[in-house]
Scaffold this active site. Structure first.
Site, PDB file in Angstrom:
ATOM      1  N   ARG A  22     114.569 -49.017  19.158  1.00 12.32           N
ATOM      2  CA  ARG A  22     113.182 -48.545  20.149  1.00 12.32           C
ATOM      3  C   ARG A  22     113.216 -47.915  21.342  1.00 12.32           C
ATOM      4  NH1 ARG A  22     110.921 -49.904  23.953  1.00 12.32           N
ATOM      5  NH2 ARG A  22     111.384 -52.081  23.224  1.00 12.32           N
TER       6      ARG A  22
ATOM      7  N   LEU B 219     119.267 -71.912  14.147  1.00 17.72           N
ATOM      8  CA  LEU B 219     120.084 -71.510  13.345  1.00 17.72           C
ATOM      9  C   LEU B 219     121.304 -71.794  14.114  1.00 17.72           C
ATOM     10  CD1 LEU B 219     118.353 -68.836  12.212  1.00 17.72           C
ATOM     11  CD2 LEU B 219     120.699 -67.827  12.962  1.00 17.72           C
TER      12      LEU B 219
ATOM     13  N   GLU C 189     110.026 -51.258  32.121  1.00 20.04           N
ATOM     14  CA  GLU C 189     108.752 -51.172  32.051  1.00 20.04           C
ATOM     15  C   GLU C 189     107.641 -52.185  32.700  1.00 20.04           C
ATOM     16  OE1 GLU C 189     109.545 -48.385  31.506  1.00 20.04           O
ATOM     17  OE2 GLU C 189     110.298 -48.128  29.397  1.00 20.04           O
TER      18      GLU C 189
END
Lengths: 389, 261
Positions: free
Chosen positions: A95, A343, A368
């Site tokens: 991304r 997990l 950002e």
């Protein structure tokens, strides 16, 4: 009993048009076929075939997808958000590649460039033939980019740039860098072809996060550029911050993709894993964890869609993007960590995606605009008083 | 410039749980996610590759309920030019012969077609008979199970692959071909393709539009009937083989018993 997918709890699907869903499904399929099978290896080796991927992503229409013209797909903002969501469900590094190309490098040229600059770079950046990076942050100037030391001085009609940029995604593989520098007229952006004399990019070693992403340091030593290298419509710090708002928007949706992947992994694992002779999913403590995770994921998605619709209406304010980025990255990181507990020891391996996502999200939390900065953006909007310094 | 018709079908996603409706043993379409059958994506891809090399037009044709428009959109977003959708409630429960007849009539509405491309069999019904029946009804040559297709204006050459081996076929156009898994790798629809798809023409037809009477079609008039169906039994526990030096032969024995080797 039949199961409900986490995002079905808020019936998120109904919020999207056929076209938005088709784009989302295409990216999901692309990630399943072309990206997911290789992620653990890329992450472990700290390598990404970014240039090859850029070409494939360009073919789909992912690069600069929400820009108009220059060969770009010209989708709406929500479609872009959903594409980020699916990419980050694979890995935040992928991304990041798309965010930096489309929302930072391309958007800077698109919003502040001359027609010549746009025609030179944007069509090739849409196809992925040219890769871009965005040089704003410096080693000592992250949350305070206005303090940057990189400068551009006039020499005749030329510009001469000096300085060092840090934490630059795609830096070492880029064909073009949008570099922000201090000038006599304030901060301005420059289009720097990376082949120019005096420009070097060094890959940052030793990362524990975003390992399937190229992160670099840019060094500019007496980089001489012609007069038309400056982005003519860039004026002051507001210009790069405008680009950051674009990239933050992608993160509002993207971070929840990572969270969704963690939650789906945790549910599947808890259903298969037996503890004291029954599935882990049959324990109340596990169900409470899963329910809390789904709750935050669903709320975050509703917020993301709202912000996406505001962006498409052209009324989105920076503090609203800050709210989305702050909340959704924060909850995504919590979900990833909680999924890891379900997990157990398996959660720390690359066989499952949860710790990879959790580690990636540590970077996403900071880049950002850090969480702290976004709190202050919201604080300023509420009080009318800036409290950054 | 070949004018190509591609037959497509919306099927339940093979990843979802597929079942038959308890009332009439027809496919329970509501219970599963519906997708464009993957073999049809390959058929569309083949048509698009021919079009990209030689020009022409690609029309997709489907017979299916209203929501089959999603499968049509997928084919259009990959790059097909237009679509014909035969949708009629009286077709519920139609058998293969009826479907072939409807398809034959619907193909007649596409002016000047040169080539019809189908998948070799659908993943839901797995009949695999439509391409042959259609060729028979239209009086056209059939070249089925293609792994390679070449067109040169007036004729089509096909490399046919089945369990029996490979055969090389050639026929004059127009012709019906069906493609197998090895024909190509279908493209992803591009975002531009997805956005362009909604503006492409889709002609929706009823069987009356095709001159077919409701008394000729549907479950009540089907040549085959499902009398009974039962859910598949839950998956049995796997068989564990402990390797005591003879693990290899035990695995081989098992594979032989299952006729896998």
């Amino acid at each position: 009993m039949t199961r409900t997918a986490p995002l079905d709890l808020v019936a998120a699907d109904d919020l999207f048009s056929d076209e938005e869903r088709a784009i989302r499904d295409t990216v999901r399929k692309f990630c399943a076929d072309r990206i997911r099978p290789h992620l653990a290896e890329w992450f472990e080796k700290g390598e990404l075939p970014a240039r090859d991927l850029a070409r494939e992503m360009g073919e789909l229409g992912l690069l600069g997808m929400h820009l108009q013209g220059y060969g770009a797909a010209g989708t709406n903002a929500v479609s872009y958000g959903l594409a980020c969501h699916e990419l980050e469900a694979a890995d935040s590094g992928l991304r990041s590649l798309v965010s930096v190309q489309g929302s930072l490098a391309m958007y800077a040229i698109y919003a502040y460039g001359s027609e010549e600059q746009k025609n030179e770079w944007l069509p090739r950046m849409v196809t992925g033939e040219a890769v871009g990076c965005f040089g704003l942050t410096e080693a000592d100037f992250g949350s305070n980019p206005g303090g940057m030391r990189t400068n551009a001085k006039k020499d005749g009609s030329d510009w001469v740039l000096n300085g060092t940029k840090m934490w630059i995604t795609n830096g070492s593989i880029a064909d073009v860098a949008v570099v922000w520098a201090r000038t006599d007229e304030g901060i301005r952006g420059f289009v720097v072809p990376t082949t120019v004399k005096g420009f070097t990019a060094n890959t940052v070693p030793g990362k524990l996060s975003l390992r399937a992403s190229v992160t670099s340091e840019l060094v500019l030593e007496d980089v001489r550029l012609p007069a038309d290298a400056v982005l003519p419509h860039s004026k002051g710090l507001a210009s790069p911050l405008g680009c950051l708002n674009e990239a933050r928007f992608g993160i509002v949706f993207g971070s929840l993709g990572a969270a969704r992947d963690c939650l789906e992994t945790a549910i599947a694992y808890a259903s298969d894993r037996e503890v004291f002779d029954k599935p882990l999913s049959a324990y109340q403590l596990t169900q409470a964890k899963l329910a809390e995770m789904a709750l935050e994921l669903g709320k975050g998605m509703l917020l993301a869609v709202r912000i996406g619709r505001l962006k498409d209406a052209g009324t989105l304010k920076p503090e609203q993007v800050s709210m989305g980025k702050l909340n959704n990255v924060r909850v995504a990181l919590r979900i990833a960590r909680e999924a890891r507990t379900i997990l157990g020891a398996n959660g720390i391996t690359l066989e499952y995606p949860v710790m990879r996502h959790a580690n990636n999200l540590e970077s996403v939390l900071t880049y950002e605009g850090t969480s702290e900065v976004h709190l202050l953006v919201i604080g300023q909007a509420l009080t009318g008083v800036g409290a950054f310094r | 410039m070949p004018n190509i018709v591609v037959l497509v079908k919306q099927v339940p996603d093979t990843y979802s749980e597929r079942k038959l409706a308890s009332a009439d043993h027809t496919l329970d379409r509501a219970s599963a996610d519906a997708v464009l059958d993957e073999i049809n994506e390959r058929a569309v891809e083949e048509a698009l590759q021919i079009k990209e090399a030689q020009g022409g037009e690609v029309t997709v044709l489907t017979v299916g309920p209203e929501r089959a428009t999603d499968a049509i959109r997928k084919a259009l977003s990959m790059g097909a030019d237009k679509a014909v959708h035969v949708s009629d409630e009286s077709l519920h429960g139609a058998d293969i012969i009826q479907t072939a007849k409807v398809l034959a009539k619907a193909i007649g509405t596409v002016e000047g077609y040169d080539l019809i491309i189908a998948g070799n069999e659908s993943t839901d019904g797995v009949g695999g008979a439509i391409p042959a029946m259609l060729a028979e009804l239209l009086g056209l040559p059939q070249l089925t199970h293609a792994r390679k297709v070449e067109i040169d204006g007036t004729s089509v050459k096909v490399e046919r692959e089945t369990d029996a081996g490979r055969t090389f076929l050639e026929a004059a156009l127009p012709a019906v071909i069906s493609v197998g898994e090895k024909i190509n790798d279908p493209r992803y629809p591009s975002f531009k393709g997805i956005m362009a798809a909604k503006k492409k023409p889709v002609t929706t037809l009823t069987i009356a539009d095709l001159g077919i009477d409701a008394s000729e079609v549907g479950l009540a008039n089907a040549a085959s009937q499902v009398l009974e169906s039962a859910p598949k039994p839950p998956r049995a526990a796997g068989q564990q083989i402990t390797d005591e030096g003879d693990g290899g032969s035990k695995i081989a024995e098992y594979l032989v018993s299952q006729k896998l080797i």
